[in-house]
Write a protein that holds these residues in place. Structure first.
Motif, PDB file in Angstrom:
ATOM      1  N   ASN A  29      29.650  16.672  38.869  1.00  0.00           N
ATOM      2  CA  ASN A  29      28.183  16.776  38.767  1.00  0.00           C
ATOM      3  C   ASN A  29      27.648  18.070  39.366  1.00  0.00           C
ATOM      4  O   ASN A  29      26.454  18.182  39.649  1.00  0.00           O
ATOM      5  N   GLU A  30      28.511  19.052  39.563  1.00  0.00           N
ATOM      6  CA  GLU A  30      28.070  20.304  40.186  1.00  0.00           C
ATOM      7  C   GLU A  30      27.407  21.217  39.160  1.00  0.00           C
ATOM      8  O   GLU A  30      27.870  21.356  38.027  1.00  0.00           O
ATOM      9  N   HIS A  31      26.332  21.861  39.601  1.00  0.00           N
ATOM     10  CA  HIS A  31      25.605  22.825  38.782  1.00  0.00           C
ATOM     11  C   HIS A  31      25.776  24.194  39.439  1.00  0.00           C
ATOM     12  O   HIS A  31      25.153  24.480  40.463  1.00  0.00           O
ATOM     13  N   LEU A 201      14.573  24.707  29.220  1.00  0.00           N
ATOM     14  CA  LEU A 201      16.005  24.693  29.512  1.00  0.00           C
ATOM     15  C   LEU A 201      16.249  24.352  30.980  1.00  0.00           C
ATOM     16  O   LEU A 201      17.176  23.590  31.304  1.00  0.00           O
ATOM     17  N   GLU A 202      15.422  24.891  31.870  1.00  0.00           N
ATOM     18  CA  GLU A 202      15.551  24.567  33.299  1.00  0.00           C
ATOM     19  C   GLU A 202      15.418  23.064  33.522  1.00  0.00           C
ATOM     20  O   GLU A 202      16.225  22.465  34.251  1.00  0.00           O
ATOM     21  N   SER A 203      14.414  22.474  32.906  1.00  0.00           N
ATOM     22  CA  SER A 203      14.200  21.038  33.065  1.00  0.00           C
ATOM     23  C   SER A 203      15.400  20.248  32.548  1.00  0.00           C
ATOM     24  O   SER A 203      15.847  19.284  33.181  1.00  0.00           O
ATOM     25  N   PHE A 204      15.944  20.675  31.408  1.00  0.00           N
ATOM     26  CA  PHE A 204      17.110  19.998  30.837  1.00  0.00           C
ATOM     27  C   PHE A 204      18.302  20.075  31.794  1.00  0.00           C
ATOM     28  O   PHE A 204      18.963  19.067  32.073  1.00  0.00           O
ATOM     29  N   LEU A 205      18.582  21.272  32.319  1.00  0.00           N
ATOM     30  CA  LEU A 205      19.767  21.466  33.160  1.00  0.00           C
ATOM     31  C   LEU A 205      19.608  20.796  34.524  1.00  0.00           C
ATOM     32  O   LEU A 205      20.590  20.296  35.088  1.00  0.00           O
ATOM     33  N   PHE A 212      28.101  22.086  35.031  1.00  0.00           N
ATOM     34  CA  PHE A 212      28.042  23.333  34.258  1.00  0.00           C
ATOM     35  C   PHE A 212      28.235  24.526  35.183  1.00  0.00           C
ATOM     36  O   PHE A 212      27.975  24.461  36.389  1.00  0.00           O
ATOM     37  N   ILE A 213      28.737  25.603  34.571  1.00  0.00           N
ATOM     38  CA  ILE A 213      28.804  26.908  35.230  1.00  0.00           C
ATOM     39  C   ILE A 213      27.969  27.844  34.376  1.00  0.00           C
ATOM     40  O   ILE A 213      28.196  27.962  33.171  1.00  0.00           O
ATOM     41  N   ASN A 227      23.147  24.215  42.318  1.00  0.00           N
ATOM     42  CA  ASN A 227      23.326  23.708  43.676  1.00  0.00           C
ATOM     43  C   ASN A 227      24.582  24.279  44.341  1.00  0.00           C
ATOM     44  O   ASN A 227      24.989  23.842  45.408  1.00  0.00           O
ATOM     45  N   LYS A 228      25.198  25.238  43.671  1.00  0.00           N
ATOM     46  CA  LYS A 228      26.369  25.908  44.214  1.00  0.00           C
ATOM     47  C   LYS A 228      26.443  27.283  43.562  1.00  0.00           C
ATOM     48  O   LYS A 228      26.048  27.448  42.398  1.00  0.00           O
ATOM     49  N   THR A 229      26.911  28.292  44.294  1.00  0.00           N
ATOM     50  CA  THR A 229      26.953  29.649  43.763  1.00  0.00           C
ATOM     51  C   THR A 229      28.339  30.254  43.981  1.00  0.00           C
ATOM     52  O   THR A 229      28.911  30.143  45.067  1.00  0.00           O
TER      53      THR A 229
END
Length: 648
Positions: A29-31, A201-205, A212-213, A227-229
């Protein structure tokens, strides 16, 4: 088990290493935001993960439930309508619908109870599967996604092969977002999207349940959806929990600690090596044993020593207006543009009733949906196109310069050097042109590369350099941050912030608008609506107007003046603080250099070398004189900061 695990991956091309021994994991579930300068290897890593490119060494593992999805570089032609093209991702649901229709037809004609029972059981299984896959909503979701990405309702039945390349990329993005994939690889997904579509697109992601990466240079977008870089720099990966802004904070702290550790270790190595030299001079057996032991200690320290990351090479430049001009820089009255239809098709009106007044020194940003005519308006104001109706004029002594989005003004057959020198050879020497190109990261053989072989980012840098050299007092810029990586965007922002002329900029870069804008003009086919401040101010004003449920009104002149004054004071404070920081940094560097000279002067060998001693003394005197000027500048900068803070 993670959705993806990469261990000790290495990729190189002949003599150039893109990355070496990099490792990371992606949970289900990482974005993740994936950042780095242009050309560092981000897209190559995506190609490797998709199996489209080989790698030198390392291991890649996918979870048993991982279904990876991405957007391909080229979109094939399709005679299907846009709506049907995107619906193809639901081929299983379409197949179930066909089977259910056949079962219903058979049931209506079946008189055999046993046969009817088997058909009903099969119908139940298919219906359950259909519901599990979201069969009742997939058509509505498809339509909603296409509309959210900016496709008008009337274009959903157009053939895909009649759309532009950018629109086809959006169609691919729609297919990907609606697919069954649970690990998305998104390479610059905001390209070709206007602000409204980016926000969708922001709302969707943000609400996406898979992983996703995303590769992006859009800092506003990254802060919203990740939430991760992961940052790829100097062939290494730097990973932080949090969005891009948090990553920058953590990286700054980590880099400072890394530098301190490196310097401490270097000093320790030097100290131990001094002991080794001393032991060897004593020339006794026990001294050689001690020296060997100390050498092992040095070897261990060197083996674990990590050289701190280098600052990325970035462009550095300034925009300067050679002549300020009058107070009214640009005036437009009821401008309109209509394109004549061809082959019997009707005329197309792009916009009408566009009026504006831009004053000296203002930084104005023009926003609006794709296709509303922003680029057409800039072409009119730059003299490249005639309006169908209305008029405009430039103020006294106003000299505009235009930065075009598609960069067609660059000659693809020219070299980088000649592209710049052909225009400025009468006023600027070849050496100065080469120095300017070096500031824009064109060094060595790079200056002889044909324009046609450059990447989008490299062409953007050439166009920015040409724009800088005009010294114009009105900049008309169409999407200037497109193709630029984050470091180059920040350099451009800093240059525009210090620019003493006037700007009218079309952009979808909300970070740029928030940092620089005095005013936002939102464009529709019916004209312009004005908002005072940056992008955040624009959002607040739009929200307030919606809550009031009244017609959009222009801000009252008194309020506008008040807002402008606050914005100007804020900009002045930011500039003053920036100048103060630069003075402090210059003083720190000069004092460090002076300490080094003084230490060198105190060495016994230098003290007896009169020539060397005299050279160092002269350098020391020059440095002290420079420090005196820097201290004076520091005092002035502190005073300006205090004055600006008093106005807040």
């Amino acid at each position: 088990m993670p959705a993806l695990a990469v261990k000790n991956l290495t990729k190189s091309y002949v003599t150039r290493v893109l990355f070496s021994d990099i490792s990371f994991e992606v949970d289900t579930n990482e974005h993740i935001g994936f950042v780095g300068v242009n050309g560092c290897g981000k897209s190559t890593l995506f190609h490797i993960l998709l199996g489209e490119e080989s790698y030198d060494s390392g291991e890649i593992y996918f979870g048993s439930e991982t279904r990876i999805g991405s957007i391909s570089q080229a979109v094939s032609d399709s005679d299907s309508s846009l709506y049907d093209y995107v619906l193809e991702v639901f081929s299983e649901l379409a197949g179930i619908e066909k089977q259910l229709d056949e079962i219903n037809h058979e049931l209506s004609a079946c008189s055999d109870p046993e046969r009817s029972k088997r058909l009903i059981e099969r119908q139940y299984r298919l219906t359950s599967r259909y519901d599990d896959l979201g069969g009742s909503t997939y058509r509505a979701r498809t339509r909603s996604t296409l509309l959210g990405l900016g496709f008008p309702e009337e274009e959903l039945n157009r053939s895909v092969n009649t759309f532009s390349g950018g629109q086809r990329n959006k169609a691919q993005l729609a297919r990907l977002l609606l697919s069954d994939s649970n690990l998305l690889l998104l390479d610059e997904p905001t390209n070709h999207l206007d602000i409204k579509a980016i926000e969708w697109l922001e709302s969707f992601l943000v609400n996406y349940r898979g992983a996703f990466i995303v590769i992006s240079h859009d800092r506003y977008f990254l802060d919203k959806v990740t939430n991760k870089t992961i940052e790829l720099k100097d062939k290494r990966l730097f990973i932080s929990k949090g969005n891009y802004s948090r990553h920058i904070e953590l990286r700054s702290t980590a880099r400072e600690l890394e530098v301190r550790h490196y310097l401490r270790t270097q000093r320790e190595i030097k100290r131990i090596e001094g002991i080794i030299e001393q032991q060897k001079r004593w020339n006794q057996e026990r001294n050689y044993v001690t020296a060997a032991s100390k050498q092992k200690q040095v070897d261990r320290l060197k083996a674990t020593l990590v050289v701190p990351e280098r600052d990325s090479a970035s462009i550095h430049f300034t925009f300067t207006a050679k002549e300020v001009g009058g107070n009214d820089v640009l005036v437009a009255k009821k401008l309109g543009k209509t394109f004549k239809g061809s082959n019997g098709s009707p005329d197309k009106e792009v916009f009408h009733d566009v009026s504006m007044l831009i004053k000296k020194g203002e930084k104005v940003f023009l926003l609006g949906e794709n296709g509303c005519g922003k680029t057409t308006l800039l072409n009119i104001l730059s003299g490249r196109m005639r309006p169908t109706s209305g008029s405009y004029y430039l103020g006294s002594h106003v000299e505009p310069a235009y930065y075009e989005q598609n960069m067609t003004s660059l000659d693809p057959n020219n070299t980088v050097l000649n592209e710049v020198w052909d225009k400025y050879y009468t006023t600027i020497s070849r050496k100065d042109i080469c120095n300017a190109l070096a500031a824009f990261l064109f060094r060595g053989d790079d200056i002889n590369k044909p324009i046609g072989q450059l990447s989008g980012g490299e062409m953007a840098r050439v166009q920015l350099l040409k724009l800088m050299l005009t010294k114009s007092n009105l900049l008309l810029m169409d999407e200037p941050t497109n193709h630029l990586d984050i470091d180059s965007r920040e350099a451009l922002e800093a240059a525009l912030e210090e620019y003493n002329g006037t700007m009218l900029i079309v952009t979808h870069d909300r970070f740029l608008v928030d940092r620089l804008a005095d005013r936002v003009l939102y464009m529709t086919e019916d004209g312009l609506t004005e908002y005072i401040g940056g992008y955040t101010d624009y959002l607040e004003a739009v929200s307030e107007r919606k809550q009031a449920k009244g017609p959009e009104r222009k801000p009252e002149s008194e309020n506008a003046a008040s807002y402008r004054e606050k914005k100007a004071n804020k900009s002045a404070l930011n500039r003053a603080k920036g100048e103060l920081m630069r003075c402090e940094a210059a003083i720190t560097a000069a004092e460090k250099e002076l300490d080094g000279l003084n230490r060198e002067l105190s060495l016994p060998g230098v003290a007896t070398d009169y020539k060397k001693s005299a050279e160092l003394s002269q350098k020391s005197d020059e440095l002290r004189a420079r420090l005196d000027k820097l201290y004076d500048a520091l005092v002035e900068a502190e005073e300006r900061v205090q004055e600006a803070e008093n106005l807040q």
